[in-house]
Enzyme design. Sequence first.
Site, short mmCIF file in Angstrom:
data_model
loop_
_atom_site.label_atom_id
_atom_site.label_comp_id
_atom_site.label_asym_id
_atom_site.label_seq_id
_atom_site.Cartn_x
_atom_site.Cartn_y
_atom_site.Cartn_z
N ARG A 56 -7.69 -16.48 -6.89
CA ARG A 56 -6.45 -15.37 -7.92
C ARG A 56 -6.13 -14.01 -6.43
O ARG A 56 -6.71 -13.70 -5.71
CB ARG A 56 -8.39 -14.15 -8.65
CG ARG A 56 -8.58 -14.89 -9.53
CD ARG A 56 -9.72 -15.17 -10.55
NE ARG A 56 -9.81 -15.81 -11.60
CZ ARG A 56 -10.12 -16.85 -11.70
NH1 ARG A 56 -10.89 -17.71 -10.94
NH2 ARG A 56 -10.18 -17.72 -12.46
N HIS B 14 -3.52 -19.09 -9.07
CA HIS B 14 -2.83 -19.97 -8.14
C HIS B 14 -1.25 -20.64 -8.15
O HIS B 14 -1.05 -20.95 -9.04
CB HIS B 14 -3.44 -21.72 -9.64
CG HIS B 14 -4.72 -21.96 -9.09
ND1 HIS B 14 -5.75 -21.67 -7.86
CD2 HIS B 14 -5.79 -22.28 -10.70
CE1 HIS B 14 -6.98 -21.76 -8.71
NE2 HIS B 14 -7.31 -22.26 -9.91
N HIS C 83 -6.02 -29.57 -6.75
CA HIS C 83 -7.04 -28.32 -7.25
C HIS C 83 -7.16 -29.44 -8.20
O HIS C 83 -7.51 -29.88 -9.39
CB HIS C 83 -6.25 -27.54 -8.37
CG HIS C 83 -6.98 -26.47 -9.71
ND1 HIS C 83 -7.46 -27.50 -10.33
CD2 HIS C 83 -7.99 -25.54 -9.41
CE1 HIS C 83 -8.31 -26.16 -10.76
NE2 HIS C 83 -7.84 -25.39 -10.35
N ASP D 173 -18.28 -20.31 -10.12
CA ASP D 173 -16.71 -20.36 -9.81
C ASP D 173 -16.59 -19.91 -8.95
O ASP D 173 -16.29 -18.23 -9.19
CB ASP D 173 -16.58 -19.95 -11.36
CG ASP D 173 -13.98 -20.25 -11.27
OD1 ASP D 173 -14.15 -20.19 -10.59
OD2 ASP D 173 -14.37 -19.79 -12.96
N GLU E 159 -12.80 -27.04 -4.48
CA GLU E 159 -11.64 -26.69 -3.54
C GLU E 159 -11.08 -25.68 -2.04
O GLU E 159 -11.57 -24.17 -2.31
CB GLU E 159 -10.40 -25.61 -4.17
CG GLU E 159 -10.69 -25.72 -5.80
CD GLU E 159 -10.63 -24.39 -6.64
OE1 GLU E 159 -9.32 -24.17 -6.37
OE2 GLU E 159 -10.98 -25.28 -7.91
C1 BGC Z 1 -10.76 -21.05 -11.17
C2 BGC Z 1 -11.15 -21.52 -12.01
C3 BGC Z 1 -10.40 -21.54 -13.31
C4 BGC Z 1 -10.34 -23.27 -12.71
C5 BGC Z 1 -8.62 -23.75 -13.74
C6 BGC Z 1 -10.41 -22.99 -11.01
O1 BGC Z 1 -10.09 -22.95 -9.20
O2 BGC Z 1 -11.76 -20.73 -9.78
O3 BGC Z 1 -11.63 -20.20 -12.94
O4 BGC Z 1 -10.93 -21.74 -14.94
O5 BGC Z 1 -9.14 -22.60 -11.50
O6 BGC Z 1 -7.49 -22.95 -13.73
#
Ligand code: BGC
Length: 388
Positions: A118, A143, A214, A286, A352
Amino acid sequence: MRKPIILIMACFVLFGFQACQQNKEQKQAATVDTIQVTLDSADFSENINGAAVKLITLKNATGATAYLSNFGARLVGLLVPDQHGTLVDVVLGFDKASLYHNPEEPYYGTIVGPFGNRIANGKFKLDDEEYQLPTNNGKNTLHGGMEGVHFANWDIKEANGKVATFAYTLPDGKEGFPGPIHMEVTYSLSDNNELTISYKATTDKKTVVNLTNHAYFNLNGEGSGSILDHTLKLYADKITPVDSTLIPTGALQDVEGTPFDFRTSKTIGADIQADDMQLKYGKGYDHNFVLDGTKVDGLNHAATVIGDKTGIKMEILTEEPGIQFYSGNFMADRVTLKKGVKDSFRTGFCLEPQHFPDSPNQPNFPTTTLNPGETYTSKSIYKFTTNQ
Ligand code: BGC
């Protein structure tokens, strides 16, 4: 390996030969359920964005196989042996390339970038110039925005059965990022079941870069249910705590005495329901874990995870300073995966390796700025063995 033998012997003593034979057969039958999905290149040769995409296969001497698509430079399948030698597909995804081209699709196996994770309010400043990115996650950018690099058809520079290299240039201003940013991602699969992902990037204009993969993992096999009984060890004594929109506050928080303490292996589910504000914000895990610098072969040892049903063990080694651990909290039966099952709640997890979230706005975090003339490089290894 020793444990099952002891169990079988105890079984013989207690219940006799026939009952134990049945028990053994049932155990073997259970592993058949997680058996491989072989992807068909015809289903991965569709036209997306007006051009044909391709399925690329890396296979090693033991039969372990990585399936890749140049659409998003994605890892779409990964077969590794379980404790009985049965190949199990441990990453979640679809059996058709075009199914990845869907805004509801939560980044399965894709490269995320140019900035993974983010950026607060979709804004950052470089040399007094402010950049505003489209926001796609409440008020923040996640992302790389709507299209980022995950919906791009990457060029296939090399694909020789052991190594595949993809290249993509994000045009200047695409998704709001200064550029153009020239990126390269190389996947390679060694004969000892190590999947290595190497990243490179250069830019024509000062910019920010944070590339990662991812993949959603389920070490019991895609479609085999919850990941909460996997055991996880994270080599991290701190996290970067977040606000309610999952943007780091800028502080570092000790994991000691919190549900975030994975320094000694525990199941993912052990503390996930704890009464903890950080867990409430993330709806589970998360969060970015700050790696403690434990080294293996010169890389940060980030994580060790074991699937409870298959004994498949994955170790992640990386050059990155952090790892985002996401416990599949937003998975909600929205799409159907390769094995015909839905992406149900917490049936996959992501680990990740990356720089910290919102680094462009956090002067105390390791920098993600890339200047013209510099080359960004990064490497992560996913090593598969079994827990014998
Ligand atoms: C994020 C999550 C998100 C997921 C899918 C992860 O890398 O930290 O918050 O929901 O990706 O988008």
